[in-house]
Structure formats: structure tokens, C-alpha cells
Write a protein that holds these residues in place. Structure first.
Motif, mmCIF file in Angstrom:
data_model
loop_
_atom_site.group_PDB
_atom_site.id
_atom_site.type_symbol
_atom_site.label_atom_id
_atom_site.label_comp_id
_atom_site.label_asym_id
_atom_site.label_seq_id
_atom_site.Cartn_x
_atom_site.Cartn_y
_atom_site.Cartn_z
ATOM 1 N N THR A 76 0.835 -1.235 -0.075
ATOM 2 C CA THR A 76 0.078 0.024 -0.036
ATOM 3 C C THR A 76 0.879 1.171 -0.168
ATOM 4 N N HIS A 77 0.214 2.414 0.413
ATOM 5 C CA HIS A 77 1.162 3.484 0.500
ATOM 6 C C HIS A 77 0.571 4.470 1.530
ATOM 7 N N VAL A 78 1.465 4.807 2.546
ATOM 8 C CA VAL A 78 1.234 5.605 3.665
ATOM 9 C C VAL A 78 1.910 6.707 3.810
ATOM 10 N N PRO A 79 1.288 7.865 3.743
ATOM 11 C CA PRO A 79 1.971 9.365 3.769
ATOM 12 C C PRO A 79 2.693 9.260 5.264
ATOM 13 N N GLY A 80 3.744 9.753 5.143
ATOM 14 C CA GLY A 80 4.782 9.682 6.269
ATOM 15 C C GLY A 80 5.922 8.720 6.285
ATOM 16 N N LEU A 81 5.738 7.781 5.407
ATOM 17 C CA LEU A 81 6.622 6.684 5.227
ATOM 18 C C LEU A 81 7.034 6.328 3.822
ATOM 19 N N ALA A 82 7.263 7.518 2.929
ATOM 20 C CA ALA A 82 7.625 7.156 1.622
ATOM 21 C C ALA A 82 8.596 6.479 1.170
ATOM 22 N N TYR A 99 10.581 4.416 3.453
ATOM 23 C CA TYR A 99 10.079 3.108 4.047
ATOM 24 C C TYR A 99 9.248 2.196 3.137
ATOM 25 N N ASN A 100 8.126 2.984 2.682
ATOM 26 C CA ASN A 100 7.229 2.196 1.792
ATOM 27 C C ASN A 100 7.839 1.707 0.440
ATOM 28 N N ALA A 101 8.812 2.521 -0.023
ATOM 29 C CA ALA A 101 9.495 2.068 -1.340
ATOM 30 C C ALA A 101 10.180 0.854 -1.020
ATOM 31 N N SER A 102 10.900 0.760 0.105
ATOM 32 C CA SER A 102 11.811 -0.258 0.392
ATOM 33 C C SER A 102 11.227 -1.437 0.849
ATOM 34 N N LYS A 103 9.894 -1.381 1.084
ATOM 35 C CA LYS A 103 9.179 -2.714 1.531
ATOM 36 C C LYS A 103 8.711 -3.181 0.374
ATOM 37 N N HIS A 104 7.851 -2.102 -0.802
ATOM 38 C CA HIS A 104 7.835 -2.912 -1.894
ATOM 39 C C HIS A 104 8.773 -3.579 -2.656
ATOM 40 N N ALA A 105 9.852 -3.099 -2.662
ATOM 41 C CA ALA A 105 11.156 -3.503 -3.273
ATOM 42 C C ALA A 105 11.423 -4.871 -2.939
ATOM 43 N N VAL A 106 11.401 -5.067 -1.525
ATOM 44 C CA VAL A 106 11.706 -6.339 -0.683
ATOM 45 C C VAL A 106 10.519 -7.456 -1.030
ATOM 46 N N LEU A 107 9.345 -7.019 -1.217
ATOM 47 C CA LEU A 107 8.475 -7.869 -1.803
ATOM 48 C C LEU A 107 8.630 -8.256 -3.020
ATOM 49 N N GLY A 108 8.797 -7.345 -4.014
ATOM 50 C CA GLY A 108 9.085 -7.583 -5.318
ATOM 51 C C GLY A 108 10.582 -8.574 -5.557
ATOM 52 N N PHE A 109 11.499 -8.332 -4.881
ATOM 53 C CA PHE A 109 12.735 -9.133 -4.800
ATOM 54 C C PHE A 109 12.299 -10.474 -4.364
#
Length: 279
Positions: A146-152, A154-164
Motif C-alpha cells: 500500500t502507500h502510507v503518507p509519512g513513510l514514503a 520506507y514504503n518504497a523499501s518494503k515494496h522492493a523487498v516484496l518484489g525481490f
């Protein structure tokens, strides 16, 4: 409940294991007879936690440094035995608007949350693939779906971890090595201090995440979301048109949870630690 007898005797390495989800998972697996090795950048905390729990191995570990990570895993295998499970758990979650985030902090988040996972995965696979066995578990987050304001960032890093992690699972299908991801919601650890879960949701307890990881190791399941309710909501919202999903989240407080609603005083100690500004 799934039988967990196959966990006894396994050598399990957990990064970021001195506190929070990592430590709770280490203790849960130890109770089932696993041999535990924890590493953490905080040398004092990892020594205190490792000594108190009487883990088989504990010591300093910088997941962003290849020599540190490789040497730590080598030492575990010398002292404890071949690694059966590696849990890439180390991660940080500074909050705030991205425009206010120093470049050094942006790099630090990505180095720990993403590069550390990639590095740990490569080092674990290099050991596990020749043996045709093992389990690699990467701790992601529901923020990765998802996307959570205030964690841009951090969100990017976790999206990447899932894709990886999803890609690795297919890349090494049939190798004998299981590859999994864990997606916790906001959890009651230092990482979540001063932050309150949006309406209709509750924060998870680290022991809940640990229990999910135990079951994952026992079943070699590829993905688990914690809590179940938060996971279902995340999946449903992800299927909706973007404007509708965002509109549903706003009344629940998702726009403010990691910005205006943060208790800055309660969060200061954690933010100072992960930003490297502790006095």
C-alpha cells in the motif's frame, strides 16, 4: 495447529535480533528447540539479549556491509552448524514528510531495509543452494502493498523487498530452498512507538508476528500477513480503483497516522537512534 516438531535442531539466524520482532521470534523458535544466532548493529543490545536468552551465538552485525555479514554467517556455521533458516529482519522506519528527509537518511533506510535484505539473501542462498535445502525469510511489511503518507521511503523499501522476494521464489523454485516473505502491520515495538493504528485496525504484538514465522518455517509457506484482518483489508483495498481505495483510507486516519497524529515525544528516542542522532 500445524505441527512444529520439525523446527527442533534447526540453525536459525535472525538479523536485527536484539529487540522487537527479531528477539520475539528468536525466543519462540528457541522454545521449540531451534539453535539461535542473532546479529544486530547495536553491540550492547545484542550482547544483553543474547546473554539473557542463552542463544547459541550472538554478536555485532552490519547488514549493509558485505564483510560483516559474510563473517557473521561464517562464524555461525563454525560454532553452531550449517544454517537452515535466515530471517532478514533488520529494518528502520523513520517517519515524516519526504521533503524533510535528509539524503543521508534516505540512503540509510534503503541500505538497511533493501540492500541488507538483498545482501543477506545472496549470502544465504550461496550456502543453501549447494545443500538443496534451507529457508530464506524476508521481513517486509503491509506497507509494501500500500502507500502510507509519512513513510514514503520506507514504503518504497518494503515494496522492493516484496518484489525481490517474490522473484527469488520463482527463480529458485525446485531448488530445495524455500523463500518467503512476512508482512506485518504496525507492531507494538520500538519501531512503532508514538504511532497509533488507524481506526478499525489494531497494532500487532511482536509475539503474533513471531508465531506466524514459526508456522511459516514449519509449513514452508511463501507469504503471510499479520494481523489477518489488516492483511485482508490490504488485499481488498489493493483490488479497488486507486481513488476509491484512497478515499476509504482517509476517514480511517491513514493520512495522519504517521504524520500529524504521531506522538513526537514518545517517538523521539527511536527516531534519534535510527537517524544516528542519539546524544
Amino acid at each position: 495447529m500445524t505441527k512444529v516438531s520439525n523446527i527442533s535442531g534447526k540453525v536459525v539466524v535472525i538479523t536485527g535480533g536484539a529487540r522487537g520482532i527479531g528477539l520475539s521470534t528468536a525466543k519462540a523458535l528457541q522454545r521449540l528447540g531451534a539453535k539461535i544466532a542473532i546479529g544486530d548493529i547495536d553491540e550492547t543490545a545484542v550482547k544483553e539479549s543474547g546473554t539473557a536468552a542463552d542463544f547459541e551465538h550472538y554478536g555485532p552485525l552490519d547488514v549493509t556491509d558485505q564483510r560483516s555479514f559474510d563473517a557473521f554467517l561464517d562464524e555461525v556455521e563454525r560454532q553452531v552448524g550449517p544454517i537452515d533458516v535466515l530471517i532478514n529482519n533488520a529494518g528502520i522506519m523513520p517517519t515524516g514528510r519526504v521533503i524533510d528527509e535528509p539524503d543521508a537518511l534516505t540512503r540509510r533506510i534503503l541500505d538497511i531495509n533493501l540492500y541488507g535484505v538483498i545482501l543477506g539473501s545472496k549470502l544465504a542462498l550461496a550456502r543453501m543452494l549447494p545443500r538443496h535445502r534451507g529457508h530464506l525469510i524476508n521481513i517486509a511489511s503491509l506497507a509494501g502493498e500500500t502507500h502510507v503518507p509519512g513513510l514514503a521511503t520506507y514504503n518504497a523499501s518494503k515494496h522492493a523487498v516484496l518484489g525481490f522476494t517474490d522473484t527469488l521464489r520463482e527463480e529458485y523454485r525446485g531448488s530445495g530452498v524455500a523463500i518467503s516473505s512476512v508482512l506485518p502491520t504496525l507492531t507494538n515495538t520500538d519501531l512503532g512507538s508514538g504511532v497509533h493504528a488507524p481506526k478499525m485496525l489494531r497494532a500487532a504484538e511482536p509475539e503474533e508476528v513471531a508465531a506466524a514465522i514459526v508456522q511459516m518455517i514449519a509449513t514452508r509457506r511463501s507469504k503471510v500477513r499479520v494481523t489477518k484482518v489488516a492483511g485482508v483489508i490490504s488485499q481488498i483495498v489493493g483490488l479497488l480503483p486507486q481513488a476509491l481505495g484512497d478515499a476509504i483510507g482517509r476517514p480511517l486516519g491513514s493520512q495522519r497516522a504517521f504524520l500529524g497524529d504521531v506522538d513526537a515525544a514518545a517517538r523521539k528516542k527511536y527516531e534519534d537512534r535510527v537517524r544516528g542522532t542519539e546524544e
